[in-house]
Design a protein around this motif. Structure first.
Motif, PDB file in Angstrom:
ATOM      1  N   THR A 131     -20.552  -8.429  -6.080  1.00 13.09           N
ATOM      2  CA  THR A 131     -20.870  -9.393  -5.021  1.00 13.09           C
ATOM      3  C   THR A 131     -19.935 -10.600  -5.008  1.00 13.09           C
ATOM      4  O   THR A 131     -20.084 -11.478  -4.161  1.00 13.09           O
ATOM      5  N   VAL A 132     -18.981 -10.664  -5.927  1.00 13.40           N
ATOM      6  CA  VAL A 132     -18.139 -11.851  -6.095  1.00 13.40           C
ATOM      7  C   VAL A 132     -16.886 -11.749  -5.222  1.00 13.40           C
ATOM      8  O   VAL A 132     -16.256 -10.691  -5.140  1.00 13.40           O
ATOM      9  N   LEU A 133     -16.517 -12.838  -4.589  1.00 13.22           N
ATOM     10  CA  LEU A 133     -15.244 -12.977  -3.897  1.00 13.22           C
ATOM     11  C   LEU A 133     -14.325 -13.874  -4.723  1.00 13.22           C
ATOM     12  O   LEU A 133     -14.782 -14.637  -5.583  1.00 13.22           O
ATOM     13  N   LEU A 134     -13.038 -13.821  -4.431  1.00 11.21           N
ATOM     14  CA  LEU A 134     -12.070 -14.587  -5.213  1.00 11.21           C
ATOM     15  C   LEU A 134     -12.373 -16.086  -5.164  1.00 11.21           C
ATOM     16  O   LEU A 134     -12.229 -16.788  -6.169  1.00 11.21           O
ATOM     17  N   GLU A 135     -12.837 -16.563  -4.024  1.00 14.34           N
ATOM     18  CA  GLU A 135     -13.111 -17.998  -3.918  1.00 14.34           C
ATOM     19  C   GLU A 135     -14.292 -18.437  -4.777  1.00 14.34           C
ATOM     20  O   GLU A 135     -14.452 -19.638  -5.054  1.00 14.34           O
ATOM     21  N   ASP A 136     -15.131 -17.518  -5.209  1.00 12.92           N
ATOM     22  CA  ASP A 136     -16.245 -17.894  -6.083  1.00 12.92           C
ATOM     23  C   ASP A 136     -15.762 -18.444  -7.423  1.00 12.92           C
ATOM     24  O   ASP A 136     -16.454 -19.250  -8.048  1.00 12.92           O
ATOM     25  N   PHE A 137     -14.579 -18.024  -7.860  1.00 13.36           N
ATOM     26  CA  PHE A 137     -14.042 -18.547  -9.113  1.00 13.36           C
ATOM     27  C   PHE A 137     -13.696 -20.034  -9.002  1.00 13.36           C
ATOM     28  O   PHE A 137     -13.607 -20.724 -10.010  1.00 13.36           O
ATOM     29  N   GLU A 138     -13.515 -20.529  -7.781  1.00 15.83           N
ATOM     30  CA  GLU A 138     -13.166 -21.946  -7.583  1.00 15.83           C
ATOM     31  C   GLU A 138     -14.377 -22.862  -7.710  1.00 15.83           C
ATOM     32  O   GLU A 138     -14.231 -24.063  -7.943  1.00 15.83           O
ATOM     33  N   THR A 139     -15.590 -22.316  -7.573  1.00 11.16           N
ATOM     34  CA  THR A 139     -16.793 -23.160  -7.584  1.00 11.16           C
ATOM     35  C   THR A 139     -17.783 -22.772  -8.670  1.00 11.16           C
ATOM     36  O   THR A 139     -18.847 -23.400  -8.772  1.00 11.16           O
ATOM     37  N   THR A 140     -17.462 -21.772  -9.474  1.00 10.17           N
ATOM     38  CA  THR A 140     -18.402 -21.328 -10.495  1.00 10.17           C
ATOM     39  C   THR A 140     -18.565 -22.376 -11.599  1.00 10.17           C
ATOM     40  O   THR A 140     -17.660 -23.190 -11.849  1.00 10.17           O
ATOM     41  N   GLY A 141     -19.727 -22.328 -12.265  1.00  7.92           N
ATOM     42  CA  GLY A 141     -19.975 -23.240 -13.373  1.00  7.92           C
ATOM     43  C   GLY A 141     -19.918 -22.572 -14.727  1.00  7.92           C
ATOM     44  O   GLY A 141     -19.938 -23.264 -15.766  1.00  7.92           O
ATOM     45  N   CYS A 142     -19.819 -21.245 -14.766  1.00  8.66           N
ATOM     46  CA  CYS A 142     -19.776 -20.512 -16.031  1.00  8.66           C
ATOM     47  C   CYS A 142     -19.358 -19.083 -15.744  1.00  8.66           C
ATOM     48  O   CYS A 142     -19.728 -18.512 -14.703  1.00  8.66           O
ATOM     49  N   ILE A 143     -18.580 -18.497 -16.651  1.00  7.31           N
ATOM     50  CA  ILE A 143     -18.101 -17.125 -16.470  1.00  7.31           C
ATOM     51  C   ILE A 143     -18.416 -16.329 -17.732  1.00  7.31           C
ATOM     52  O   ILE A 143     -18.068 -16.733 -18.841  1.00  7.31           O
ATOM     53  N   PHE A 144     -19.071 -15.190 -17.550  1.00  8.14           N
ATOM     54  CA  PHE A 144     -19.337 -14.264 -18.646  1.00  8.14           C
ATOM     55  C   PHE A 144     -18.416 -13.044 -18.527  1.00  8.14           C
ATOM     56  O   PHE A 144     -18.111 -12.592 -17.415  1.00  8.14           O
ATOM     57  N   PHE A 145     -18.014 -12.517 -19.666  1.00  8.74           N
ATOM     58  CA  PHE A 145     -17.284 -11.248 -19.729  1.00  8.74           C
ATOM     59  C   PHE A 145     -18.003 -10.313 -20.684  1.00  8.74           C
ATOM     60  O   PHE A 145     -18.362 -10.703 -21.800  1.00  8.74           O
ATOM     61  N   PHE A 146     -18.174  -9.074 -20.254  1.00 15.36           N
ATOM     62  CA  PHE A 146     -18.735  -8.038 -21.115  1.00 15.36           C
ATOM     63  C   PHE A 146     -17.818  -6.812 -21.075  1.00 15.36           C
ATOM     64  O   PHE A 146     -17.564  -6.249 -20.010  1.00 15.36           O
ATOM     65  N   GLY A 147     -17.288  -6.423 -22.233  1.00 17.57           N
ATOM     66  CA  GLY A 147     -16.579  -5.149 -22.351  1.00 17.57           C
ATOM     67  C   GLY A 147     -15.370  -4.992 -21.456  1.00 17.57           C
ATOM     68  O   GLY A 147     -15.209  -3.944 -20.823  1.00 17.57           O
ATOM     69  N   HIS A 148     -14.506  -6.009 -21.408  1.00 16.53           N
ATOM     70  CA  HIS A 148     -13.310  -5.888 -20.574  1.00 16.53           C
ATOM     71  C   HIS A 148     -12.119  -6.531 -21.264  1.00 16.53           C
ATOM     72  O   HIS A 148     -12.207  -7.662 -21.745  1.00 16.53           O
ATOM     73  N   ASN A 149     -11.003  -5.801 -21.291  1.00 12.98           N
ATOM     74  CA  ASN A 149      -9.750  -6.329 -21.827  1.00 12.98           C
ATOM     75  C   ASN A 149      -8.876  -6.740 -20.654  1.00 12.98           C
ATOM     76  O   ASN A 149      -8.105  -5.931 -20.118  1.00 12.98           O
ATOM     77  N   THR A 150      -9.005  -7.969 -20.256  1.00 10.90           N
ATOM     78  CA  THR A 150      -8.309  -8.466 -19.065  1.00 10.90           C
ATOM     79  C   THR A 150      -6.799  -8.403 -19.228  1.00 10.90           C
ATOM     80  O   THR A 150      -6.073  -8.156 -18.257  1.00 10.90           O
ATOM     81  N   THR A 151      -6.300  -8.605 -20.432  1.00  6.88           N
ATOM     82  CA  THR A 151      -4.855  -8.601 -20.663  1.00  6.88           C
ATOM     83  C   THR A 151      -4.216  -7.306 -20.195  1.00  6.88           C
ATOM     84  O   THR A 151      -3.146  -7.305 -19.580  1.00  6.88           O
TER      85      THR A 151
END
Length: 773
Positions: A201-221
């Motif tokens: 449900t997330v759009l790229l612009e949501d990263f500009e206004t979010t207050g916290c980000i969780f990551f589970f099981g992902h190697n972003t690099t």
């Protein structure tokens, strides 16, 4: 015998000078022009081409260099000047090529000529395009369509995918397994049940206004490096980023933007503010622990008549099942949560407190969640966490499955699915005047089972490296020769092409970065990214060979050779002008693709309508649903001698494509046959760094699955958890070992035993024969 890998400590951040060096190296290796070439400047730009590797979103206002290290590698890999001509195949039998490594095979370059397999010489021989199409069409018409599988990798465009599924259904099959079946099918099963949509449900612009980000099981690099840009910007604003992963992955620790001279000299940005090394398979237990803290904190303030912690209004208006879920969390034992997650209650309380302080939270996850036996339940647990504080359907919040290949999500959007309920069959029947088959098709696991049983007789692969990507490799490779027909549409040689059926064709196609010139001029194609945004893509490079055909042209030619003429579809007109295919997609999906042709080059792409973003829940009860897990906790592995193996990808790799025999971020050079192990476990098993071991799957089904000569590398990984590389370890995965409910191979939780090898000195690198384990 394999040469031992060189192991060194690597302390540099993701990005930075090392990334620039790696890009320069791959461009030189593939004989591509300098870093500032016009090709890379066009990558992920509104007037350029969509990256051929990951599906991360393209921003509306791109950076000057809107590509990452892996994206540059993928581009260089596709536009290489190296070619695989008929002369190459004349010099090598398939038996010889099967002794080559994955890297050596693809490193030979681009395929240039249609080929057919000749059993007498064990070689591929050149064949005329029309002859190949006629022969394939004749073979398909001799086969029962139910026995034919039409597989799709994540590379094909929306246009090609729509044509491919239409061709298959007009032929009479619903067997459309794709690479989603091996990665994010878990998402497609879990999310519709709890929030009513099969995507994030997330759009790229949501990263500009979010207050916290969780990551589970992902190697972003490795899997979505361009995502590090919005993460870095969020971290610089002070947004807490909380990561759960068995290994400490460099991109989730520190990142240096190679486009920023100040950062290049200053050492970059810390990404994760909290990093928790959860045990393999322990994510669900960790989330239960966080939810338990949140609910107990809410119980306390409710008792004291203070402001509530959970979003009561959202829960009452939009959800069902909260009381049952809350009761479940209250009764969970902290000792069991700590054992199953591998984390202390203090660590989980810290994460819970950060979550409770944030007004908007994004939860990202990758295949560390989806490729697990209990992946569907864990996926739903992430939704539970978000629903507690109304973090779906508001700005800066939501759930985001980070998809892999560039259009794997989009292919499902336009009909690539074995599940007939997800395909508008009535609309296809109306538009094209035929009766589509209504029976349920085969998933990837089902297709493999059918091949093993001999029920599947034909296989058409639109991209991909199927035999290298699937589980149960030893049995699958042996059974593949029982296929009557094997057709592979590809840009480069891979190991699947080296295992022939009775009748086998290898059809080379244009790459996405090459100019696709048809009767109406140069064509554009489209893709969908991980955030459901649609992007146009234009080829930029002259084709590597004069007689290559585009994927749409190949699909259309196969359809014409196989099907009876249909006055309601003109395949030649579609190939002449791909905008007509997009018009057809819009007619089939009018609510999703309104004004498709006019909008496909909008900066940032155009987002498909998504009900859950508007808090409109397309579930049977019309609510977002809390769910109570049945199997939140991993089994104990402290004393039974069994390890939980997770497979992973290297820095120099994208899916089954191996750009280099090493892994910079983990300090591995010159080899991939290694196993990462906790030093305390090594000591307990009497092992030392550099020893080689054999992994044997703990299955109990009478089938021996083993992989030998794996070099032990001490690493910071939780106790009783080990890690080794995909796809080499696929031989260890039973076909029946998959995520319950989605049939995604459980490559992140393979129970294995470990035995020390007694071998002569290992002196030479190389790949074992394809028939060996």
């Amino acid at each position: 015998m394999r040469q031992k890998a060189k192991v060194e400590n690597y302390d540099a951040p993701a990005g930075g000078w090392s990334s620039l060096k790696a890009v320069a190296s791959i461009l030189t290796q593939e004989e591509v022009a300098i870093l500032g070439s016009e090709i890379l400047l066009k990558q992920n730009k509104p007037d350029g081409f969509m990256c051929v590797s990951c599906s991360w979103a393209k921003p509306a206002k791109p950076r000057p260099f809107e590509f990452c290290e892996n994206g540059a590698k993928a581009t260089a890999w596709e536009i290489t000047r190296k070619t695989v001509t008929p002369e190459f195949f004349a010099q090598h039998t398939l038996a010889e090529l099967r002794t080559w490594s994955d890297h050596q095979l693809e490193e030979q370059g681009r395929l240039t000529t249609p080929m057919r397999y000749d059993r007498a010489s064990d070689k591929y021989l050149p064949v005329d395009w029309e002859e190949a199409f006629a022969a394939i069409g004749a073979e398909l018409n001799r086969l029962d369509p139910r026995s034919v599988v039409m597989y799709t990798s994540g590379r094909a465009s929306l246009e090609t995918s729509y044509m491919y599924q239409l061709f298959g259904r007009m032929y009479g099959t619903n067997n459309f397994p794709d690479s989603s079946n091996m990665c994010h099918e878990t998402t497609s099963v879990a999310l519709p049940e709890v929030i009513g949509v099969p995507v994030g449900t997330v759009l790229l612009e949501d990263f500009e206004t979010t207050g916290c980000i969780f990551f589970f099981g992902h190697n972003t690099t490795t899997n979505a490096p361009r995502m590090l840009h919005p993460l870095q910007e969020a971290a610089q604003r002070g947004v807490p980023i909380i990561s759960f992963n068995p290994l400490r992955e460099r991109g989730l620790e520190r990142f240096v933007n190679p486009q920023n001279p100040v950062q290049m000299s200053a050492g970059g940005t810390r990404i994760s503010s909290q990093y928790y090394q959860v045990r393999v398979g322990g994510d669900a237990a960790a989330i239960v622990g966080i939810c338990k803290w949140v609910i107990e904190a809410d119980d306390l303030v409710r008792k004291n008549e203070a402001a509530r912690v959970v979003d009561v209004e959202f829960i009452q208006q939009h959800t069902a099942g909260f009381e049952e879920f809350a009761a479940f969390c209250r009764t969970q034992d902290w000792d069991e949560i700590e054992r199953a997650s591998g984390l202390s209650r203090g660590a989980l309380r810290e994460a819970a407190n950060t979550y409770m302080e944030a007004k908007a939270v994004i939860a990202n996850y990758g295949m560390g969640i989806t490729q697990h036996k209990h992946g569907v339940e864990t996926n739903k647990m992430i939704v539970n966490l978000l629903l507690l504080r109304g973090n779906i359907g508001k700005p800066g919040a939501g759930i985001l499955p980070i998809r892999g290949h560039s259009n794997v999500q989009g292919q499902r959007t336009v009909g690539i699915s074995e599940k007939t309920k997800l395909v508008p069959l009535d609309k296809l029947a109306e538009l094209y005047g035929f009766e589509p088959p209504r029976w349920e098709g085969l998933s990837t696991v089902d297709a493999c089972q059918g091949i093993l049983k001999g029920d599947v007789r034909g296989f058409v692969g639109l991209g991909g490296n199927f035999l290298r990507a699937v589980p149960e490799r030893s049995l699958m490779e042996s059974a593949w020769s029982g296929l009557r027909l094997s057709v592979q549409i590809a840009t480069k040689l891979n190991r699947t092409h080296l295992v022939p059926g009775e009748v086998t064709y290898l059809l080379p196609c244009l790459g996405r970065i090459e100019i696709d010139r048809q009767a109406s001029g140069a064509q554009a194609v489209s893709m969908e990214d991980s955030t459901t945004c649609i992007h146009g893509s234009r080829g930029q490079r002259k084709p590597v060979a004069d007689h290559l055909l585009s994927e749409p042209a190949i699909v259309a030619a196969l359809a014409k050779a196989t099907l009876k003429p249909n006055p309601k579809i003109d395949w030649d007109a579609w190939v002449a002008d791909y905008s007509r295919v997009r018009d057809a997609i819009e007619r089939t999906y009018p609510d999703q693709f309104k004004d498709f042709n006019a909008r496909m080059f909008e900066p940032g792409g155009f987002a498909r309508p998504l009900a859950a973003r508007e808090r409109n829940w397309k579930t049977p009860n019309g609510k977002a649903n809390f769910t109570v897990p049945n199997s939140a906790f991993a089994p104990p592995r402290e004393t039974d001698g069994v390890y939980e193996l997770m497979t992973l990808r290297a820095d120099g790799q994208f899916n089954t494509t191996i750009y280099a025999e090493g892994d910079r971020f983990r300090g591995i050079e010159g080899g991939r046959y290694v196993v990462f192990m906790n030093p305390a476990d090594m000591e307990g098993d009497g092992l030392k760094a550099g020893d080689t071991v054999t992994l044997v799957t703990e299955a109990g089904d009478g089938v021996e699955r083993s992989l030998s000569e794996l070099q032990i590398v001490p690493y910071g990984i939780p106790r009783r958890s080990i890690a080794a590389y995909y796809p080499e370890c696929n031989v260890l995965i039973p076909l029946w070992h998959y995520a319950e409910g989605s049939k995604v191979p459980a490559a992140k939780s393979i129970p294995v035993r470990l035995f020390k090898d007694i071998l002569p000195e290992i002196v030479e690198a190389g790949e074992a024969p394809i028939s060996a384990s």
